[in-house]
Design a protein around this motif. Structure first.
Motif, PDB file in Angstrom:
ATOM      1  N   ALA A 314       0.865  -1.126  -0.109  1.00  0.00           N
ATOM      2  CA  ALA A 314      -0.172  -0.028   0.017  1.00  0.00           C
ATOM      3  C   ALA A 314       0.914   1.276  -0.106  1.00  0.00           C
ATOM      4  CB  ALA A 314      -0.981  -0.057   1.206  1.00  0.00           C
ATOM      5  N   ARG A 315       0.490   2.235  -0.860  1.00  0.00           N
ATOM      6  CA  ARG A 315       1.195   3.341  -0.926  1.00  0.00           C
ATOM      7  C   ARG A 315       0.408   4.748  -0.249  1.00  0.00           C
ATOM      8  NH1 ARG A 315       5.197   3.506  -4.849  1.00  0.00           N
ATOM      9  NH2 ARG A 315       5.469   1.373  -6.148  1.00  0.00           N
ATOM     10  N   ASP A 316       1.222   5.624   0.329  1.00  0.00           N
ATOM     11  CA  ASP A 316       0.442   6.631   0.958  1.00  0.00           C
ATOM     12  C   ASP A 316       0.294   7.863  -0.378  1.00  0.00           C
ATOM     13  OD1 ASP A 316       2.843   8.150   0.254  1.00  0.00           O
ATOM     14  OD2 ASP A 316       3.565   7.959   2.408  1.00  0.00           O
ATOM     15  N   LYS A 317      -0.045   9.002   0.080  1.00  0.00           N
ATOM     16  CA  LYS A 317      -0.536  10.074  -0.784  1.00  0.00           C
ATOM     17  C   LYS A 317       0.667  10.806  -1.509  1.00  0.00           C
ATOM     18  CE  LYS A 317      -4.776  11.098   1.568  1.00  0.00           C
ATOM     19  NZ  LYS A 317      -5.136   9.910   2.516  1.00  0.00           N
ATOM     20  N   ILE A 322       3.723   2.265   2.546  1.00  0.00           N
ATOM     21  CA  ILE A 322       3.411   2.410   3.885  1.00  0.00           C
ATOM     22  C   ILE A 322       4.206   1.706   4.674  1.00  0.00           C
ATOM     23  CG2 ILE A 322       1.631   2.095   5.827  1.00  0.00           C
ATOM     24  CD1 ILE A 322      -0.263   2.766   3.580  1.00  0.00           C
ATOM     25  N   ILE A 350      -4.837   1.804   7.334  1.00  0.00           N
ATOM     26  CA  ILE A 350      -4.393   2.109   6.076  1.00  0.00           C
ATOM     27  C   ILE A 350      -5.285   2.869   5.067  1.00  0.00           C
ATOM     28  CG2 ILE A 350      -3.999   0.722   3.811  1.00  0.00           C
ATOM     29  CD1 ILE A 350      -3.283  -1.709   5.576  1.00  0.00           C
ATOM     30  N   GLN A 354      -3.741   5.715   2.822  1.00  0.00           N
ATOM     31  CA  GLN A 354      -3.485   5.265   1.449  1.00  0.00           C
ATOM     32  C   GLN A 354      -4.020   6.385   0.569  1.00  0.00           C
ATOM     33  OE1 GLN A 354      -5.953   2.081   0.305  1.00  0.00           O
ATOM     34  NE2 GLN A 354      -4.312   0.887  -0.402  1.00  0.00           N
ATOM     35  N   ASN A 355      -3.171   6.323  -0.565  1.00  0.00           N
ATOM     36  CA  ASN A 355      -3.477   7.097  -1.689  1.00  0.00           C
ATOM     37  C   ASN A 355      -4.701   6.397  -2.500  1.00  0.00           C
ATOM     38  OD1 ASN A 355      -3.812   8.232  -4.219  1.00  0.00           O
ATOM     39  ND2 ASN A 355      -1.817   8.185  -4.794  1.00  0.00           N
ATOM     40  N   LYS A 359      -5.406   2.227  -4.901  1.00  0.00           N
ATOM     41  CA  LYS A 359      -5.946   1.063  -3.809  1.00  0.00           C
ATOM     42  C   LYS A 359      -5.648  -0.154  -4.656  1.00  0.00           C
ATOM     43  CE  LYS A 359     -10.004   1.760  -2.449  1.00  0.00           C
ATOM     44  NZ  LYS A 359     -11.332   2.087  -2.124  1.00  0.00           N
TER      45      LYS A 359
END
Length: 372
Positions: A314-317, A322, A350, A354-355, A359
């Motif tokens: 999972a990636r952040d904004k 993450i 998450i 999360q961005n 997703k």
């Protein structure tokens, strides 16, 4: 000036104005109502085309001018009904005989043809999207009916699981089977593929697990499932899977992996996480693949944690991954809670960071040994 014979031929080939208005109505319903400015220069250009249609004998040149006009109009987001309104308003200002009035429809017809071709292309795309949506809906219903899994109840362990699709159809899958002999098989899988093929692949995997009739070691289970996937699933579709077998009497976890994300065991005594480092090839590559197996003792208040890559990647904004340790620390913080509450807390954490544009399907499974 065209002869009466030419006029009659044009009128015969010309679309009926009522049919044309029906087409406009349906086009509007598909394209959507969008207020487009009626630019004065386009009004003037269109009027000039109408005037020319009343006097010219060079139909080829007129058609070319109509096509060029249509190209410009489409670029400016004017709709066909806008052109119809311009035509109607202008014709009403002219003192024309019936034949001349019908003759002006040549221009309207040629202009609308440009929209018509664009519209047909658009409608073809819409039809394809509708077929795709129906396929996705069917795949979603297949998952809901064929892949439903009941959570087993044991005296010694508690189970928490959450599986959330990023879209209508999930590429993730989990299964838990109480063999009624003091053992429980469980699996978390990620199908590399979407839609009906992915849903069918999952259903075959579930059937393969459910139909065996008794517990089997994970290495044997993956070997059998690998043959099923390799023989029956599209060659471009692969499946990663973590396969576990929990033995309640001895509190042992047997596990194998087919290219899946590594699992973790939280040790209550040391408050540390141990990575389950068993590895193996993804399902569906080769029938000859064999899988290693790991045997792990589980102690009181230990946790077994299995993720899919929608969690670990999972990636952040800002586009950064993450931190996995951040998620593990959350588990450590809430270790005293029921596993179902823990997986919900992780999922919501998450979601907050999360961005939303990146997703992916997410599945989290946690087992907790509550007494011996």
């Amino acid at each position: 000036v065209r002869s009466r014979r030419q006029r009659q031929m044009c009128i015969r080939d010309r679309i009926n104005i009522e049919d044309f208005m029906d087409v406009i109505f349906y086009m509007k319903s598909w394209i959507g109502s969008k207020e487009a400015p009626l630019v004065e220069e386009f009004k003037k250009s269109y009027k000039a085309l109408v005037k020319e249609s009343l006097t010219t004998s060079n139909r080829t040149q007129l058609i070319k001018k109509c096509e060029e006009f249509t190209d410009e109009v489409i670029k400016k987001d004017l709709l066909p009904e806008d052109i119809v309104e311009i035509h109607k308003d202008y014709i009403n200002t002219l003192d024309l005989q019936e034949n001349d009035m019908l003759g002006t429809l040549d221009v309207l017809q040629e202009v609308v043809k440009g929209f018509g071709y664009s519209y047909r292309d658009y409608q073809r795309l819409v039809n394809k999207l509708q077929v795709h949506d129906k396929e996705i809906d069917l795949a979603s219903r297949l998952q809901q009916t064929m892949l439903k899994t009941d959570i087993p109840q044991f005296d010694s362990i508690q189970i928490g699981v959450i599986s959330v699709a990023a879209q209508k159809v999930s590429g993730d899958y989990f299964n838990l089977i109480d063999h009624k002999d003091g053992t429980m098989s469980f699996a978390v899988a990620d199908v590399i593929g979407k839609g009906i093929p992915a849903a069918l692949a999952m259903s075959m995997i579930k059937f393969g697990m459910d139909s065996y009739g008794h517990s089997q070691l994970p290495s044997d289970g993956l070997k059998r499932l690998n043959r099923v996937v390799e023989k029956n699933v599209n060659q471009n579709m692969f499946v990663t899977m973590f396969y576990g077998l929990y033995e309640e009497m001895n509190h042992l976890l047997y596990c194998s992996s087919a290219g899946h994300e590594p699992g973790y065991v939280y040790r209550a005594e040391t408050e540390e996480f141990e990575e389950i480092d068993v590895r193996g090839r993804v399902l569906g590559v080769s029938q000859k693949t064999r899988y290693n197996q790991q045997e792990i003792p589980i102690y009181l208040e230990d946790l077994v944690i299995i993720f899919t890559d929608g969690v670990t990647e999972a990636r952040d904004k800002k586009g950064n991954f993450i931190d996995k340790n951040r998620l593990l620390n959350l588990i450590r913080k809430y270790k005293h809670m029921h596993p179902q509450d823990i997986v919900q807390i992780i999922y919501e954490a998450i979601l907050k960071i999360q961005n939303p544009a990146r997703k992916d399907d997410m599945t989290i499974l946690i087992l907790s040994l509550i007494h011996i």
